[in-house]
Design a protein around this motif. Structure first.
Motif, PDB file in Angstrom:
ATOM      1  N   UNK A 268       0.834  -1.198   0.000  1.00  0.00           N
ATOM      2  CA  UNK A 268       0.000   0.000   0.000  1.00  0.00           C
ATOM      3  C   UNK A 268       0.870   1.249   0.000  1.00  0.00           C
ATOM      4  N   UNK A 269       0.290   2.337  -0.452  1.00  0.00           N
ATOM      5  CA  UNK A 269       0.993   3.622  -0.550  1.00  0.00           C
ATOM      6  C   UNK A 269       0.187   4.709   0.134  1.00  0.00           C
ATOM      7  N   UNK A 270       0.834   5.601   0.858  1.00  0.00           N
ATOM      8  CA  UNK A 270       0.104   6.738   1.426  1.00  0.00           C
ATOM      9  C   UNK A 270      -0.097   7.827   0.366  1.00  0.00           C
ATOM     10  N   UNK A 271      -0.987   8.774   0.650  1.00  0.00           N
ATOM     11  CA  UNK A 271      -1.042   9.983  -0.171  1.00  0.00           C
ATOM     12  C   UNK A 271       0.188  10.800   0.208  1.00  0.00           C
ATOM     13  N   UNK A 272       0.988  11.147  -0.758  1.00  0.00           N
ATOM     14  CA  UNK A 272       2.217  11.877  -0.470  1.00  0.00           C
ATOM     15  C   UNK A 272       2.256  13.161  -1.300  1.00  0.00           C
ATOM     16  N   UNK A 273       2.095  14.305  -0.625  1.00  0.00           N
ATOM     17  CA  UNK A 273       2.096  15.575  -1.365  1.00  0.00           C
ATOM     18  C   UNK A 273       3.380  15.757  -2.190  1.00  0.00           C
ATOM     19  N   UNK A 274       4.479  15.144  -1.742  1.00  0.00           N
ATOM     20  CA  UNK A 274       5.736  15.271  -2.484  1.00  0.00           C
ATOM     21  C   UNK A 274       5.633  14.553  -3.835  1.00  0.00           C
ATOM     22  N   UNK A 275       4.963  13.389  -3.844  1.00  0.00           N
ATOM     23  CA  UNK A 275       4.752  12.679  -5.114  1.00  0.00           C
ATOM     24  C   UNK A 275       3.854  13.514  -6.035  1.00  0.00           C
ATOM     25  N   UNK A 276       2.788  14.091  -5.459  1.00  0.00           N
ATOM     26  CA  UNK A 276       1.890  14.925  -6.267  1.00  0.00           C
ATOM     27  C   UNK A 276       2.680  16.068  -6.906  1.00  0.00           C
ATOM     28  N   UNK A 277       3.590  16.653  -6.118  1.00  0.00           N
ATOM     29  CA  UNK A 277       4.391  17.777  -6.614  1.00  0.00           C
ATOM     30  C   UNK A 277       5.328  17.316  -7.744  1.00  0.00           C
ATOM     31  N   UNK A 278       5.981  16.175  -7.518  1.00  0.00           N
ATOM     32  CA  UNK A 278       6.883  15.655  -8.562  1.00  0.00           C
ATOM     33  C   UNK A 278       6.097  15.379  -9.845  1.00  0.00           C
ATOM     34  N   UNK A 279       4.895  14.784  -9.721  1.00  0.00           N
ATOM     35  CA  UNK A 279       4.079  14.484 -10.910  1.00  0.00           C
ATOM     36  C   UNK A 279       3.696  15.775 -11.626  1.00  0.00           C
ATOM     37  N   UNK A 280       3.302  16.777 -10.838  1.00  0.00           N
ATOM     38  CA  UNK A 280       2.915  18.054 -11.441  1.00  0.00           C
ATOM     39  C   UNK A 280       4.084  18.718 -12.160  1.00  0.00           C
ATOM     40  N   UNK A 281       5.306  18.448 -11.687  1.00  0.00           N
ATOM     41  CA  UNK A 281       6.484  19.092 -12.291  1.00  0.00           C
ATOM     42  C   UNK A 281       7.231  18.179 -13.265  1.00  0.00           C
ATOM     43  N   UNK A 282       6.603  17.075 -13.639  1.00  0.00           N
ATOM     44  CA  UNK A 282       7.221  16.215 -14.649  1.00  0.00           C
ATOM     45  C   UNK A 282       8.436  15.464 -14.159  1.00  0.00           C
TER      46      UNK A 282
END
Lengths: 314, 314
Positions: A268-282
């Motif tokens: 399982x994976x947590x919601x990680x704002x850092x991952x969201x940020x990396x995805x948003x920034x390519x």
């Protein structure tokens, strides 16, 4: 219908394999259970449903094709696809991502791939990420990334077929296919026409998601696609102030799904704002999560490379 | 292309209306801007794209039809639909929900509606929630809620049309249509064939979601459907230990979308585990959120009740 006491099968086509192992012999189970079918090799090139798999072009060779599916949208299918691809790339494999979500394509943005894909006389060239992951997505074929593709199912399905038959992928060890939500045209076409080696199912803890993920699993079983495992996303969040890890949507149901359908639970994976940020920034390739490094169908690699390409159906 | 200094239009079809108001005269803007079109009344029954809207059956009368769309899956479209319906019901309106998400239907479970819908000689009867909200969903027509509907687009599209033409809704003030993710067959058919009064757009804070929500907005504009407003979901989460409210996916982009497309911003919602729990337990009607009580296009009510039913196309 004769049914043994220990049978947990409720008569639907996604029956409980344990029951069958225990000797369940209700008619529905015999008709619908795919336990044996799952052991079959998808490499054969022929779907059991009578639809011949498409053969890839002469400029591409793909050893393993793994689709990522959830049924429900927004559970992180594209993140999981991108992280799997990145994890395999880090381990030295040649990797590609086929973004089959034509009306909601996220993959090029996650990898920071901009501009339109190029072509030559022989086909469309897959674009390449900074670490060398090959990518094809409808967003690499439209002038602006937020232009909608307002197409009906048959056109969507044909486009996905072309991503397999007409894109020059080169030599790949693994091609990951990011499926759109639902069980409609595109997932159906991918499962029927592309020679998949397996599916990874992504879910989230909501009971609602479970119901819809079950639909996806039943579809895969009906179409004889082996399910490699289940990943639960958005299991928890971590408070940036006090560090408390808490469940965002209540307790998970992955064990229940995994038991019911005999699917390995991968993690399982947590919601990680850092991952969201990396995805948003390519920059999804910069993310590290153990899950995607250790996920291994090593047994797969190597089987399709030298397959006969003579009956390409495109 | 001649373009004035103050034009913010990037030449795509979802141009910035402010620019046009300021006198932008680039060709694309002239061709694609829907500012004027949005003022048109969807009640007319005819789509500008030449496809005639379907008329409802003689046993139903619906004053206002509002679709909920996002483009991207998992941003909470079905929650927003159910909460809008519940809010309007609390205010005394007769309300229905048409679940157009055929391959990922969540609505009956959220409202705790079980069992299959009934029918009579004249059509299928909409099921009813505990507070009297009428609901139709594919999950009320299949034997088990997690059976998948593995259909291609044309069949999906026809089924949604039948939810409008063949379901006995009775007299409704508002019918809310929960659209599936994407810009494919079903959203297209709903926009072309059902006489929508407007769309509510749901987004989430990720930049990726914004890109895909922009696709949905551009589609709505191309099909001349008025956009009533934008709701941002999953804006934040609240730590159950220390009470800290923090951004799960980074800062929101609703203002940017709302400015770019001249769409009213209706408000934002946090991720609330209590709402997830209510939805999982079929009690969405018990949730209270100010947003859904005060969202009101009161100007709408009353226009379609006595419309001519003579040219029912079913």
């Amino acid at each position: 219908m004769e049914e043994k006491q220990d049978c947990q099968c409720d008569g639907d086509k996604g029956c409980n394999c344990e029951s069958e192992k225990n000797g369940c012999n209700c008619d529905e189970e015999k008709a619908g259970c795919n336990c044996e079918d799952e052991k079959n090799d998808a490499h054969s090139g022929d779907s059991k449903k009578g639809i011949k798999k498409l053969t890839i072009n002469n400029f591409s060779s793909v050893k393993n094709v793994i689709a990522i599916m959830s049924g429900k949208g927004g559970v992180g299918k594209s993140s999981v696809t991108s992280l799997l691809a990145s994890g395999f790339r880090k381990r030295g494999f040649e990797v590609g991502v086929l973004d089959a979500d034509l009306t909601g394509p996220s993959v090029p943005k996650m990898f920071g791939i901009k501009g339109m894909a190029k072509g030559n006389d022989f086909g469309i060239l897959a674009s390449e990420s900074s670490t060398g992951i090959k990518v094809m997505s409808i967003n690499l074929l439209v002038p602006r990334e937020d232009d909608p593709v307002i197409w009906r199912g048959p056109i969507l399905a044909n486009t996905v077929k072309q991503f397999w038959t007409d894109v020059i992928w080169g030599d790949l060890d693994y091609l990951f296919v990011d499926l759109p939500p639902g069980t409609g045209d595109v997932p159906l076409t991918v499962m029927q026409s592309i020679p998949l080696d397996g599916l990874v199912i992504v879910t989230s803890p909501q009971e609602l998601a479970v119901m819809i993920v079950n639909k996806a699993i039943k579809m895969a079983k009906q179409l004889d696609i082996p399910i490699l495992g289940l990943i639960e996303n958005m299991s928890s969040a971590v408070c940036p102030k006090c560090g408390e890890e808490f469940q965002l949507f209540g307790p998970g149901h992955s064990k229940e799904i995994s038991d019911r359908f005999c699917i390995p639970f991968l993690g399982s994976m947590p919601v990680d704002p850092f991952l969201a940020k990396l995805c948003d920034h390519g920059k999804v390739e910069e993310y590290y999560h153990n899950l995607f490094i250790n996920f291994i169908p090593d047994r797969f690699v190597g089987s399709r490379k030298n397959q006969d390409k003579s009956d390409n159906e495109r």
